[in-house]
Design a protein around this motif. Structure first.
Motif, PDB file in Angstrom:
ATOM      1  N   PHE A  36       0.825  -1.213   0.000  1.00 32.87           N
ATOM      2  CA  PHE A  36       0.000   0.000   0.000  1.00 32.87           C
ATOM      3  C   PHE A  36       0.856   1.259   0.000  1.00 32.87           C
ATOM      4  CE2 PHE A  36      -3.253  -2.965   1.492  1.00 32.87           C
ATOM      5  CZ  PHE A  36      -4.289  -2.612   0.651  1.00 32.87           C
ATOM      6  N   ALA A  37       1.977   1.227   0.697  1.00 38.50           N
ATOM      7  CA  ALA A  37       2.859   2.399   0.722  1.00 38.50           C
ATOM      8  C   ALA A  37       3.468   2.653  -0.647  1.00 38.50           C
ATOM      9  CB  ALA A  37       3.952   2.209   1.765  1.00 38.50           C
ATOM     10  N   VAL A  38       3.923   1.597  -1.308  1.00 38.38           N
ATOM     11  CA  VAL A  38       4.518   1.750  -2.641  1.00 38.38           C
ATOM     12  C   VAL A  38       3.456   2.194  -3.647  1.00 38.38           C
ATOM     13  CG1 VAL A  38       5.562   0.448  -4.546  1.00 38.38           C
ATOM     14  CG2 VAL A  38       6.439   0.181  -2.232  1.00 38.38           C
ATOM     15  N   ALA A  39       2.268   1.617  -3.553  1.00 40.74           N
ATOM     16  CA  ALA A  39       1.192   2.028  -4.463  1.00 40.74           C
ATOM     17  C   ALA A  39       0.800   3.478  -4.221  1.00 40.74           C
ATOM     18  CB  ALA A  39      -0.014   1.112  -4.286  1.00 40.74           C
ATOM     19  N   GLY A  40       0.755   3.887  -2.967  1.00 43.14           N
ATOM     20  CA  GLY A  40       0.433   5.278  -2.661  1.00 43.14           C
ATOM     21  C   GLY A  40       1.483   6.240  -3.173  1.00 43.14           C
ATOM     22  N   LEU A  41       2.742   5.869  -3.013  1.00 40.94           N
ATOM     23  CA  LEU A  41       3.826   6.712  -3.528  1.00 40.94           C
ATOM     24  C   LEU A  41       3.789   6.781  -5.048  1.00 40.94           C
ATOM     25  CD1 LEU A  41       6.390   8.345  -2.822  1.00 40.94           C
ATOM     26  CD2 LEU A  41       7.661   6.215  -3.052  1.00 40.94           C
ATOM     27  N   ALA A  42       3.581   5.649  -5.694  1.00 43.35           N
ATOM     28  CA  ALA A  42       3.510   5.636  -7.158  1.00 43.35           C
ATOM     29  C   ALA A  42       2.309   6.440  -7.652  1.00 43.35           C
ATOM     30  CB  ALA A  42       3.435   4.201  -7.669  1.00 43.35           C
ATOM     31  N   VAL A  45       3.209  10.160  -7.291  1.00 44.83           N
ATOM     32  CA  VAL A  45       4.193  10.599  -8.281  1.00 44.83           C
ATOM     33  C   VAL A  45       3.577  10.651  -9.678  1.00 44.83           C
ATOM     34  CG1 VAL A  45       6.342   9.914  -9.437  1.00 44.83           C
ATOM     35  CG2 VAL A  45       6.186   9.843  -6.945  1.00 44.83           C
ATOM     36  N   LEU A  46       2.773   9.672 -10.016  1.00 47.05           N
ATOM     37  CA  LEU A  46       2.185   9.606 -11.355  1.00 47.05           C
ATOM     38  C   LEU A  46       0.878  10.384 -11.480  1.00 47.05           C
ATOM     39  CD1 LEU A  46       2.827   5.834 -12.095  1.00 47.05           C
ATOM     40  CD2 LEU A  46       4.143   7.805 -12.906  1.00 47.05           C
ATOM     41  N   GLY A  47       0.376  10.894 -10.375  1.00 45.16           N
ATOM     42  CA  GLY A  47      -0.860  11.666 -10.410  1.00 45.16           C
ATOM     43  C   GLY A  47      -2.097  10.820 -10.648  1.00 45.16           C
ATOM     44  N   LEU A  48      -2.097   9.596 -10.162  1.00 50.88           N
ATOM     45  CA  LEU A  48      -3.239   8.708 -10.337  1.00 50.88           C
ATOM     46  C   LEU A  48      -4.315   9.024  -9.299  1.00 50.88           C
ATOM     47  CD1 LEU A  48      -1.348   5.342 -10.816  1.00 50.88           C
ATOM     48  CD2 LEU A  48      -2.428   6.724 -12.579  1.00 50.88           C
ATOM     49  N   PRO A  49      -5.565   8.732  -9.609  1.00 51.14           N
ATOM     50  CA  PRO A  49      -6.613   8.936  -8.605  1.00 51.14           C
ATOM     51  C   PRO A  49      -6.477   7.934  -7.455  1.00 51.14           C
ATOM     52  CG  PRO A  49      -7.533   7.996 -10.605  1.00 51.14           C
ATOM     53  CD  PRO A  49      -6.101   8.319 -10.900  1.00 51.14           C
ATOM     54  N   LEU A  50      -7.088   8.256  -6.334  1.00 47.21           N
ATOM     55  CA  LEU A  50      -6.981   7.433  -5.135  1.00 47.21           C
ATOM     56  C   LEU A  50      -7.515   6.023  -5.363  1.00 47.21           C
ATOM     57  CD1 LEU A  50      -6.255   7.299  -2.116  1.00 47.21           C
ATOM     58  CD2 LEU A  50      -8.592   8.051  -1.655  1.00 47.21           C
TER      59      LEU A  50
END
Length: 80
Positions: A36-42, A45-50
């Motif tokens: 979850f931490a890596v997905a949140g950081l990615a 950085v990539l500007g993806l929606p939550l």
């Protein structure tokens, strides 16, 4: 009162005992919040929606969960 020796707290031998006590299932449980931490950081950085970020974290965490529970489940013989 018990007097404790504090000089050997950071010894390498004690650290090696802790590291050798970590097994596969400890690593799988640690992978879930890391996913979850890596997905949140990615996602940040990539500007993806939550929603997309959480879906990526759930996908990685569920792989770890299914691997530990169904594909290679514990057999109860560890530590015996």
């Amino acid at each position: 009162m018990v007097r404790r020796e504090i000089t050997g707290i950071g010894s390498v031998a004690r650290l090696a005992e802790y590291v050798s006590a970590i097994d596969r299932y400890d690593l799988l449980l640690g992978l879930i919040p890391i996913a979850f931490a890596v997905a949140g950081l990615a996602g940040h950085v990539l500007g993806l929606p939550l929603e997309a970020t959480l879906l990526g974290g759930v996908a990685i965490a569920s792989l770890a969960l299914f691997n530990g529970l169904f594909f290679r489940p514990p057999n109860g013989l560890q530590g015996a």
